[in-house]
Design an enzyme around this catalytic site. Structure first.
Site, short mmCIF file in Angstrom:
data_model
loop_
_atom_site.label_atom_id
_atom_site.label_comp_id
_atom_site.label_asym_id
_atom_site.label_seq_id
_atom_site.Cartn_x
_atom_site.Cartn_y
_atom_site.Cartn_z
CD GLU A 1 -2.94 -1.12 2.23
OE1 GLU A 1 -4.12 -1.56 1.98
OE2 GLU A 1 -2.80 -0.20 3.20
CD GLU B 1 -3.62 -5.74 3.89
OE1 GLU B 1 -4.66 -4.79 4.47
OE2 GLU B 1 -2.63 -5.40 4.28
#
Length: 446
Positions: free
Chosen positions: A169, A357
């Protein structure tokens, strides 16, 4: 939901669970590990809710077998975890900490002993503090520092790793850490954000090339945070604001890696990133990843905002829209993951997508008989997996799904308040309880 079956996804679909080093390991000063930016950030007053820190966290460093045993017990075939840069290279570069290497060798070997495939993420936000003191992600030298770190990981672990993730991320650690200042290292402003963005993009590609050179048979990926964005209304201003937000949330990092360059037209201020370019960077930003990891939790509704600098777009809080919320005050909106999968599937350069995720925090309670009946999380997972199946059946190149996360853990600036785990953790005793969501996932995967 009784009809949802693992078999619908095919035998080659990868099911797993995800964790991160700083959020679980604890032992922050043990066996030669140096401080990371998060060790320093959590030591400062009012940075983390409740004054929480991760000195012990889930004690994974000392008790990794206990938690990997739980992965096995829940029939989860793939375990995603991250490597701590400051545990492996305490000075950021140079000297290798053999005790850090030994720890990750033990984690990898124990996974393989139990028939679990290890999926390491090389960088999950915990930059060595010594590198931050030299500019961190704002310093162009980080491309060399990071390449060296990736090489060390590849040389020590690559003989057993089939699937690598370079980075976690980048929009979050650059945006929250180098623009808003709410995450480590707490820097703010465009003068920090833009170089951090460019250097992170370069590092993703360089890391990929290093792994390809040293681990030619491995599958190499990287992960992106993604939010399905919708305009608050169909007025031209709201629609344009949503497009600008989409650039930041979804396009800023993936498009340069795919060879499309930075998406500069909708957000003119991003053009200033050009001052950080060196000759040849357009080519150096590009890498052909074997898979792209997408991490989605919710959608964002956006409206025009005159007073929001640079992008003139503001989020309409989910709490004001009368929608179901998680404990993070994120909207529960399962179609978001379907739309994100379809959006990224539309890039012809992307060959495989894995949801690396997806999960939710809810206020869990331990019952008198020692159980955690987290029906909201179980339904969240079921509904999102159903949306993944919908996208797959429509031809989306989605090949895996990993739940965030295995155990309740240290959730960055939120401390220990939000619980995302399939396994409940009593942080005072380190006692574990598999929640009903974890039992459901185990049954689904059996």
């Amino acid at each position: 939901m009784d009809e949802l079956s693992r078999a619908y996804f095919g035998a080659d679909f990868q099911w797993g669970v995800s964790t991160a080093a700083f959020q679980t390991e604890g032992s922050c000063g043990t066996d030669g590990k140096s401080p990371s930016i998060w060790d320093v950030f959590t030591s400062k007053k009012s940075r983390v809710k409740g004054g929480h820190h991760a000195q012990t966290a889930c004690d994974f460093y000392a008790e990794y077998k206990r938690d990997i045993d739980l992965v096995k017990q829940m029939n989860i075939p793939n375990f995603r975890f991250s490597l701590s840069w400051s545990r492996i290279l305490p000075e950021g570069t140079g000297r290798v900490n053999e005790k850090g290497i030994a720890f990750y060798n033990q984690v990898i070997d124990y996974c393989l002993e139990l028939g679990i495939e290890p999926w390491p993420t090389i960088y999950h936000w915990d930059l060595p503090q010594i590198l931050e003191e030299n500019g961190g992600w704002t310093n162009r030298l980080i491309v060399d520092w990071f390449s060296e770190y990736v090489e060390v990981c590849a040389l020590h672990f690559g003989d057993r790793i089939k699937n690598w993730m370079v980075m976690n991320e980048p929009m979050v650690f650059t945006g929250a850490g180098y623009f808003l200042g709410v995450h480590a290292p707490g820097k703010k402003g465009l003068r920090n954000f833009l170089p951090a963005v460019h250097h992170a993009v370069l590092c993703m590609a360089e890391g990929g090339r290093t792994l390809r050179r040293l681990c030619p048979s491995a599958q190499i990926g990287t992960t992106f945070s993604c939010s399905h964005v919708e305009p608050y209304s169909q007025t031209p201003k709201d629609v344009a604001a949503a497009l600008r937000a989409d650039v930041l949330f979804n396009r800023l990092f993936i498009e340069p890696v795919l060879g499309l360059g930075y998406p500069l037209s909708e957000v003119p201020v991003l053009r200033k990133i050009g001052k950080y370019f060196y000759p040849g960077d357009e080519e150096r930003m590009v890498f052909d990843f074997d898979f792209v990891g997408l991490q989605n939790y919710t959608r964002e509704v956006v409206r025009y905002s005159l007073f929001t600098p640079y992008i003139h777009a503001g989020l309409v809080k989910a709490s004001t829209r009368g929608v179901p919320l998680t404990e993070m005050h994120w909207e529960v909106y399962p179609p978001a993951i379907y739309y994100i999968l379809k959006k990224f599937d539309a890039y012809p350069q992307i060959r495989r997508i894995i949801v690396t995720e997806n999960g939710a925090a809810f206020p869990d309670q331990v019952t008198a008989n020692g159980e955690v009946q987290d029906d909201l999380r179980k339904k969240y997972l079921q509904d999102h997996i159903t949306e993944v199946l919908k996208a797959k059946r429509e031809g989306a190149k989605v090949h895996g799904y990993f739940v965030w996360t295995l155990t309740d853990n240290f959730e960055w600036a939120e401390g220990y308040h939000p619980r995302f785990g399939l396994v409940h953790v009593d942080f005072s005793s380190q006692h574990r309880i598999v929640k009903s969501s974890g039992r459901w996932y185990a049954s689904f995967l059996s």
